[in-house]
Design a protein around this motif. Structure first.
Motif, PDB file in Angstrom:
ATOM      1  N   ASP A 241       1.268  -0.818   0.327  1.00 16.36           N
ATOM      2  CA  ASP A 241      -0.065   0.316   0.638  1.00 16.36           C
ATOM      3  C   ASP A 241       0.806   0.917   0.164  1.00 16.36           C
ATOM      4  O   ASP A 241       1.362   1.742   1.215  1.00 16.36           O
ATOM      5  CB  ASP A 241      -0.939   0.343   1.384  1.00 16.36           C
ATOM      6  CG  ASP A 241      -2.219   1.339   1.114  1.00 16.36           C
ATOM      7  OD1 ASP A 241      -2.010   1.828   0.277  1.00 16.36           O
ATOM      8  OD2 ASP A 241      -2.612   1.637   1.603  1.00 16.36           O
TER       9      ASP A 241
ATOM     10  N   LYS B 190       0.181   7.219   1.652  1.00 17.97           N
ATOM     11  CA  LYS B 190      -0.202   9.070   1.611  1.00 17.97           C
ATOM     12  C   LYS B 190      -0.742   9.854   2.731  1.00 17.97           C
ATOM     13  O   LYS B 190      -1.058   9.235   3.663  1.00 17.97           O
ATOM     14  CB  LYS B 190      -1.551   8.337   0.384  1.00 17.97           C
ATOM     15  CG  LYS B 190      -3.394   9.940  -0.122  1.00 17.97           C
ATOM     16  CD  LYS B 190      -1.737  10.466  -1.194  1.00 17.97           C
ATOM     17  CE  LYS B 190      -3.485  11.483  -1.387  1.00 17.97           C
ATOM     18  NZ  LYS B 190      -3.098  12.453  -2.019  1.00 17.97           N
TER      19      LYS B 190
ATOM     20  N   ARG C 229      -3.427  11.815   4.258  1.00 16.18           N
ATOM     21  CA  ARG C 229      -4.685  12.311   4.206  1.00 16.18           C
ATOM     22  C   ARG C 229      -4.696  13.574   5.665  1.00 16.18           C
ATOM     23  O   ARG C 229      -4.854  14.080   6.333  1.00 16.18           O
ATOM     24  CB  ARG C 229      -6.011  11.838   4.962  1.00 16.18           C
ATOM     25  CG  ARG C 229      -5.523   9.897   4.161  1.00 16.18           C
ATOM     26  CD  ARG C 229      -6.080   9.954   2.775  1.00 16.18           C
ATOM     27  NE  ARG C 229      -5.979   9.002   2.478  1.00 16.18           N
ATOM     28  CZ  ARG C 229      -6.324   8.813   0.801  1.00 16.18           C
ATOM     29  NH1 ARG C 229      -6.316   9.451   0.026  1.00 16.18           N
ATOM     30  NH2 ARG C 229      -6.178   7.101   0.486  1.00 16.18           N
TER      31      ARG C 229
ATOM     32  N   PRO D  77      -4.021  12.423  10.058  1.00 17.07           N
ATOM     33  CA  PRO D  77      -4.070  11.010   9.597  1.00 17.07           C
ATOM     34  C   PRO D  77      -3.071  10.750   8.040  1.00 17.07           C
ATOM     35  O   PRO D  77      -3.102  11.537   6.939  1.00 17.07           O
ATOM     36  CB  PRO D  77      -5.657  10.399   9.123  1.00 17.07           C
ATOM     37  CG  PRO D  77      -6.195  11.724   8.517  1.00 17.07           C
ATOM     38  CD  PRO D  77      -5.471  12.496   9.177  1.00 17.07           C
TER      39      PRO D  77
ATOM     40  N   THR E 124      -2.113   6.862   5.356  1.00 13.87           N
ATOM     41  CA  THR E 124      -2.023   5.369   4.789  1.00 13.87           C
ATOM     42  C   THR E 124      -0.604   4.955   4.483  1.00 13.87           C
ATOM     43  O   THR E 124      -0.070   5.624   4.143  1.00 13.87           O
ATOM     44  CB  THR E 124      -3.298   4.843   4.225  1.00 13.87           C
ATOM     45  OG1 THR E 124      -3.055   6.126   2.883  1.00 13.87           O
ATOM     46  CG2 THR E 124      -5.056   5.223   4.670  1.00 13.87           C
TER      47      THR E 124
ATOM     48  N   LYS F 293       1.589   0.889   3.516  1.00 13.18           N
ATOM     49  CA  LYS F 293       1.957  -0.483   4.091  1.00 13.18           C
ATOM     50  C   LYS F 293       3.485  -0.894   3.619  1.00 13.18           C
ATOM     51  O   LYS F 293       3.011  -1.253   2.297  1.00 13.18           O
ATOM     52  CB  LYS F 293       0.161  -1.674   4.541  1.00 13.18           C
ATOM     53  CG  LYS F 293       0.595  -2.631   4.880  1.00 13.18           C
ATOM     54  CD  LYS F 293      -0.795  -3.903   4.268  1.00 13.18           C
ATOM     55  CE  LYS F 293      -0.412  -5.181   5.693  1.00 13.18           C
ATOM     56  NZ  LYS F 293      -1.950  -5.926   5.085  1.00 13.18           N
TER      57      LYS F 293
ATOM     58  N   LYS G 124       4.069  -0.110   7.749  1.00  9.49           N
ATOM     59  CA  LYS G 124       4.366   1.145   7.856  1.00  9.49           C
ATOM     60  C   LYS G 124       5.287   2.046   7.841  1.00  9.49           C
ATOM     61  O   LYS G 124       6.676   1.840   7.534  1.00  9.49           O
ATOM     62  CB  LYS G 124       4.102   0.993   9.870  1.00  9.49           C
ATOM     63  CG  LYS G 124       4.101   2.534  10.872  1.00  9.49           C
ATOM     64  CD  LYS G 124       4.174   2.089  12.402  1.00  9.49           C
ATOM     65  CE  LYS G 124       4.783   2.781  12.631  1.00  9.49           C
ATOM     66  NZ  LYS G 124       5.084   2.919  13.962  1.00  9.49           N
TER      67      LYS G 124
ATOM     68  N   ASP H 106       0.688   4.222  13.595  1.00  4.78           N
ATOM     69  CA  ASP H 106      -0.004   3.318  12.739  1.00  4.78           C
ATOM     70  C   ASP H 106      -0.880   4.139  11.218  1.00  4.78           C
ATOM     71  O   ASP H 106      -0.622   3.893  10.366  1.00  4.78           O
ATOM     72  CB  ASP H 106      -0.682   2.070  12.897  1.00  4.78           C
ATOM     73  CG  ASP H 106       0.218   1.025  13.834  1.00  4.78           C
ATOM     74  OD1 ASP H 106       1.854   1.776  13.421  1.00  4.78           O
ATOM     75  OD2 ASP H 106      -0.270  -0.030  14.074  1.00  4.78           O
ATOM     76  N   ARG H 107      -1.372   4.698  12.470  1.00  2.00           N
ATOM     77  CA  ARG H 107      -2.301   5.567  11.385  1.00  2.00           C
ATOM     78  C   ARG H 107      -2.121   7.325  11.401  1.00  2.00           C
ATOM     79  O   ARG H 107      -3.115   7.550   9.962  1.00  2.00           O
ATOM     80  CB  ARG H 107      -3.824   5.647  11.803  1.00  2.00           C
ATOM     81  CG  ARG H 107      -3.898   3.904  11.959  1.00  2.00           C
ATOM     82  CD  ARG H 107      -6.332   3.678  12.152  1.00  2.00           C
ATOM     83  NE  ARG H 107      -6.433   2.059  12.098  1.00  2.00           N
ATOM     84  CZ  ARG H 107      -7.027   1.611  12.345  1.00  2.00           C
ATOM     85  NH1 ARG H 107      -8.630   2.797  12.934  1.00  2.00           N
ATOM     86  NH2 ARG H 107      -7.122   0.492  12.482  1.00  2.00           N
ATOM     87  N   ASP H 108      -1.431   7.657  12.057  1.00  2.00           N
ATOM     88  CA  ASP H 108      -1.464   8.663  12.303  1.00  2.00           C
ATOM     89  C   ASP H 108      -0.484   9.440  12.981  1.00  2.00           C
ATOM     90  O   ASP H 108       0.169   8.828  13.590  1.00  2.00           O
ATOM     91  CB  ASP H 108      -2.804  10.075  12.375  1.00  2.00           C
ATOM     92  CG  ASP H 108      -3.790   9.187  13.811  1.00  2.00           C
ATOM     93  OD1 ASP H 108      -1.518   8.740  14.886  1.00  2.00           O
ATOM     94  OD2 ASP H 108      -4.039   8.747  14.310  1.00  2.00           O
TER      95      ASP H 108
END
Length: 498
Positions: free
Chosen positions: A184, A187, A189, A211, A213, A215, A217, A240-242
């Motif tokens: 992944d 990106k 956001r 946030p 994204t 993968k 990490k 992991d997300r933000d």
């Protein structure tokens, strides 16, 4: 033989000349007549003229005027030597997986007269300089897929443009590329409210969550104005997300452009965040009284040296009387650097001060005038205007005349009329030109110019001509009417008996 010169005339068209060459061998089998034919040719000059077929062909073509001879042209310079193009530009990785890498680039900025034949893509393993071309034929497009690579290798990649002048300087990727599939791509956001300038006041707290994204990490890095962050001022918390940007107490120096970068192997994404930390502005640099006249004072001031890290929205001007010392606002949200203060009180002395204003509010201090404005008293000699009085005097005039009336004996009646005049006219009632006077049978009233005469229970002798006369020093007027008094109807005796 005399018949043979006919085709000779056609020699001017070039093709009959070839036919004459074919027919020329025919007289060979008869040698004897040859001298005979030659003699007539010499004796008869008229027929001899067409004899030289090929010799006269050129003069026939030269009949028109010959064109002028052309001037010699200068020697043509030799063609310029072929030169290679400049290096390709903007080389980057478009995609990759476990066995291939897709690259893209842009054509060179300088191509030259030799044009561009194509591109050569070269690779070598990281740590070596053993460059090898991966394409046998020149690549025409600006995109190429490097196939059949080993998973986990790190490759250095470069592209060379080729033309008749040779190879251009190479355009290489800044870092070696790991041949491995990305599950992944990263990106960022960025929230909508952070896509514009984020403005807050000095001393406030900033806690911004961005946030992203990717993968596996992604690796998150932050910079401010292209430099690493000061961890004593700004705290970064990544998950992991933000990623969270936290400043406990903001200062002016925290303003700037923050860049967040998320990276997974060779792929990365960036986002810019602009912070603007603002505070109250300073006072205007100076303020002074330019002029004083009548009840007015002209002021002028200069912008503040410190705008509070934002635009100045306006100014507030106040005045104070020296007697009381109280300040009163005369102008608010004023955008110019000069103003005229009017409606000042005569005999008072004034001071003025000016505040700066931005989106945080008014400056804590104000610029005060060093001078004082004195509104001088002036001698006033009041002369009231002279008005010509209007002459309201007027001779009596009846505005409503008397009307003829009829009444019955024993029924009171009233006569009415109206009159005007200045001074107020005196009214007299008359019957048959005889003044009624104070006879109690008549009741005379005159109020606001309305005159009335009430005749109480008139009798048979009360009929006649009644008139009203109004008089003052400017004249008199009179109106009259006729009053008829009728006898009441008496029922007949015979009808009553029935």
């Amino acid at each position: 033989m005399p018949s043979k010169p006919a085709p000779i005339k056609k020699a001017a068209k070039k093709e009959p000349a070839k036919k004459e060459e074919v027919k020329a061998p025919e007289p060979a089998p008869a040698p004897e007549p040859a001298p005979a034919e030659a003699a007539p040719a010499e004796a008869a000059p008229a027929e001899a003229a067409p004899a030289p077929v090929e010799g006269e062909a050129a003069p026939a073509e030269e009949a028109p005027a010959a064109p002028p001879a052309e001037e010699p042209k200068p020697p043509t310079p030799p063609p310029p030597a072929d030169e290679p193009t400049s290096a390709p530009v903007e080389l980057f990785i478009e995609d990759k997986n476990d066995t291939s890498v897709t690259i893209m680039w842009s054509q060179p900025e300088v191509v030259g007269l030799s044009g561009l034949d194509g591109y050569t893509i070269e690779i070598c393993k990281d740590g070596t300089e053993d460059w090898k071309a991966v394409n046998e034929d020149l690549q025409k497009s600006c995109r190429y897929v490097i196939k059949n690579q080993t998973t986990g290798d790190r490759l250095k990649i470069r592209v060379v443009a080729v033309n008749a002048g040779g190879r251009s300087p190479p355009c290489a990727l800044p870092e070696a590329i790991l041949v491995k599939e990305i599950a992944d791509r990263p990106k960022v956001r960025l929230p909508r409210f952070l896509r514009q300038r984020y403005v807050t006041q000095v001393g406030s707290k900033i806690n911004l969550t961005i946030p992203f994204t990717g993968k596996p990490k992604p690796v998150v890095t932050w910079t401010k104005d292209g430099q690493p962050l000061d961890t004593k001022r700004v705290n970064i918390r990544n998950s992991d997300r933000d990623s969270i940007l936290f400043i406990r107490t903001t200062e002016r120096d925290d303003s700037g452009v923050y860049e967040m970068c998320v990276k997974v192997d060779d792929f990365e994404d960036k986002a810019l965040l602009t912070l603007q930390i603002v505070e109250l502005p300073g006072p205007p640099a100076s303020v002074k009284i330019i002029d004083t006249w009548g009840f007015n004072v002209a002021l002028e001031w200069t912008p503040p040296k410190d705008s509070g890290n934002t635009d100045i929205k306006g100014y507030t001007v106040q005045k104070a009387d020296k007697k009381t010392g109280d300040w009163f606002t005369v102008l608010e949200h004023y955008n110019r650097l000069n103003a005229t203060i009017s409606d000042l009180i005569m005999g008072n002395t004034y001071k003025f001060r000016v505040f700066s204003e931005n989106k945080c509010g008014l400056s804590e201090e104000a610029a005060v005038t060093k001078e004082e404005a004195v509104i001088l008293k002036t001698d006033i000699d009041y002369k009231p205007p002279k008005y010509q009085e209007h002459d309201f005097t007027e001779a009596p005039k009846f505005t409503t005349a008397l009307s003829d009336r009829a009444t019955t004996v024993g029924y009171s009646t009233k006569l009415l009329c109206s009159v005007r005049g200045e001074p107020k006219p005196k009214v007299q009632w008359m019957k048959n030109q005889m003044i009624l006077g104070d006879d109690p049978k008549y009741r005379q009233i005159c109020v606001q110019g309305i005159c009335s005469l009430e005749i109480r229970k008139p009798g048979n002798y009360d009929g006649g001509v009644y008139s009203c006369k109004a008089m003052n020093k400017h004249g008199e007027a009179i109106v009259a009417c006729k009053l008829e008094v009728k006898q009441a109807a008496v029922p007949e005796a015979g009808k009553d008996k029935k």
